[in-house]
Write an enzyme that holds these catalytic residues in place. Structure first.
Site, PDB file in Angstrom:
ATOM      1  N   LYS A 291      36.407  36.106  41.151  1.00 44.69           N
ATOM      2  CA  LYS A 291      37.610  36.869  41.494  1.00 44.69           C
ATOM      3  C   LYS A 291      37.765  36.786  43.007  1.00 44.69           C
ATOM      4  CE  LYS A 291      39.962  41.115  40.170  1.00 44.69           C
ATOM      5  NZ  LYS A 291      41.197  40.507  39.697  1.00 44.69           N
TER       6      LYS A 291
ATOM      7  N   GLU B 127      44.673  32.066  30.159  1.00 44.19           N
ATOM      8  CA  GLU B 127      44.915  33.507  30.333  1.00 44.19           C
ATOM      9  C   GLU B 127      46.280  33.672  30.985  1.00 44.19           C
ATOM     10  OE1 GLU B 127      42.244  35.229  33.255  1.00 44.19           O
ATOM     11  OE2 GLU B 127      42.170  33.361  34.379  1.00 44.19           O
TER      12      GLU B 127
ATOM     13  N   ARG C  59      30.425  42.226  38.550  1.00 45.20           N
ATOM     14  CA  ARG C  59      31.285  41.039  38.693  1.00 45.20           C
ATOM     15  C   ARG C  59      31.562  40.737  40.161  1.00 45.20           C
ATOM     16  NH1 ARG C  59      37.037  40.904  35.658  1.00 45.20           N
ATOM     17  NH2 ARG C  59      37.576  42.357  37.330  1.00 45.20           N
TER      18      ARG C  59
HETATM   19  N1  PMP Z   1      42.647  37.446  34.552  1.00 49.47           N
HETATM   20  C1  PMP Z   1      43.001  37.475  35.843  1.00 49.47           C
HETATM   21  C2  PMP Z   1      43.362  36.204  36.519  1.00 49.47           C
HETATM   22  C3  PMP Z   1      43.025  38.691  36.542  1.00 49.47           C
HETATM   23  O1  PMP Z   1      43.366  38.737  37.825  1.00 49.47           O
HETATM   24  C4  PMP Z   1      42.698  39.889  35.863  1.00 49.47           C
HETATM   25  C5  PMP Z   1      42.761  41.212  36.570  1.00 49.47           C
HETATM   26  N2  PMP Z   1      41.598  41.449  37.305  1.00 49.47           N
HETATM   27  C6  PMP Z   1      42.328  39.808  34.505  1.00 49.47           C
HETATM   28  C7  PMP Z   1      42.315  38.566  33.888  1.00 49.47           C
HETATM   29  C8  PMP Z   1      41.936  41.025  33.730  1.00 49.47           C
HETATM   30  O2  PMP Z   1      40.656  41.423  34.157  1.00 49.47           O
HETATM   31  P1  PMP Z   1      40.206  42.963  34.138  1.00 49.47           P
HETATM   32  O3  PMP Z   1      40.299  43.405  32.739  1.00 49.47           O
HETATM   33  O4  PMP Z   1      38.818  42.925  34.652  1.00 49.47           O
HETATM   34  O5  PMP Z   1      41.162  43.682  35.016  1.00 49.47           O
END
Ligand code: PMP
Length: 287
Positions: free
Chosen positions: A151, A184, A52
């Site tokens: 990200k 989200e 990612r």
């Molecule tokens: N959405 C956002 C906006 C985030 O910052 C995160 C944390 N990285 C997540 C979802 C959850 O992603 P992950 O399970 O990869 O930590």
């Protein structure tokens, strides 16, 4: 004694880990990052996180100065240098120092920074009792403006929404997309359970495709639940039987109210509790 930090190809003392004030990561939030858990001395789902990271970098036309295998080795070396068995890795890649303008051609030396530290978790009662949520008025970035799948170091969209949650006395906040659909939370993905079916917004909703989200969907399918990625409205959430969030730091955490409406009977639901148990088994088993 401070932490050992990976910077510019070396592991240095925290006090010596310094980067330029002209770095575009600082000036413009121009860069990408990852947050990864360490369980039992192992970097959890290391490859998906590295994939990612490189996809985020590609999307913003940032060439990471290490090959993925070198990055994996650098993360492992940093974890080792800090003697961590359980903790959290923050991996940051900046565009590097440039001029005060936006032109990326004037930047050089993208910086790779790796911080491995202990992690501050939600209090245990958040897992037994569940958390409360409000919907933020700040909508999630339009994916044609800046894809939430990247990200990036620019987290202001999420921070603005998180402030609304904090003002309401909550540790998270729900974000909708520009169409009014559920996207989200500010740092976690969201799921509901309705009539035994586990549902979560699809990538098209404009979300970060969480690594924990994907792992939990796999666990749910293996456990025999039907899992659907679909468009969800706030109404779907209000009338859900169960709700939970997933994230690297949060793992799986129940949501028991949204905007003052109790979810289900107002307690963490059975499927949520089962998925948390399965996730804990996975992370604590040395997988
Ligand atoms: N959405 C956002 C906006 C985030 O910052 C995160 C944390 N990285 C997540 C979802 C959850 O992603 P992950 O399970 O990869 O930590």
């Amino acid at each position: 004694m401070g932490l050992k930090i990976y910077l510019a190809g070396k592991i240095v003392d925290e006090a010596d880990a310094k980067i330029s004030v002209f770095d575009h990561g600082l000036l413009y939030g121009d860069g990408v990052f990852e947050g990864i858990r360490i369980y039992g001395g192992k970097v959890f789902l290391h490859h998906p996180h590295i994939d990612r990271l490189y996809e985020s970098a590609k999307a913003i036309r940032l060439t990471i100065p290490l090959k993925p295998a070198e990055m994996i080795a650098a993360v492992e070396a940093t974890v080792k240098a800090n003697n961590l068995t359980d903790g959290y890795v923050r991996l940051v890649v900046t565009r590097g120092a440039g001029s005060l303008g936006l032109d990326i051609r004037k930047t050089s030396n993208p910086q790779v920074i790796i911080i491995a530290d202990t992690i501050s978790l939600y209090p245990p009662e958040t897992y037994t009792k569940g958390m409360h949520l409000v919907t933020a008025s700040t909508i999630r970035n339009h994916s044609a403006a800046l894809s939430p799948r990247i990200k990036s170091l620019n987290y202001l969209n999420n921070i603005m929404a998180r402030i609304e949650g904090t003002d309401a006395g909550m540790v998270e906040a729900l974000m909708l997309n520009h169409k009014g659909e559920v996207a989200e939370c500010t740092g976690d993905n969201i799921f509901i359970v309705k009539h035994g079916v586990v549902r979560t917004p699809s990538r098209d909703a404009g979300i970060l495709e969480g690594i924990t989200r994907n792992a939990v969907m796999d666990l749910a399918r293996e456990a025999g639940y039907r899992v659907e990625e679909c468009s969800l409205t706030r109404h779907d959430l209000y009338v859900a039987d169960e709700m939970f969030l997933t994230g690297t730091a949060a793992e799986v955490v129940a949501v028991v109210s949204l905007d003052g409406r109790s979810i289900g009977n107002g307690e963490p639901g059975p499927i949520t509790r089962n998925l948390l148990a399965l996730f804990q088994k996975l992370t604590r088993s040395g997988a």
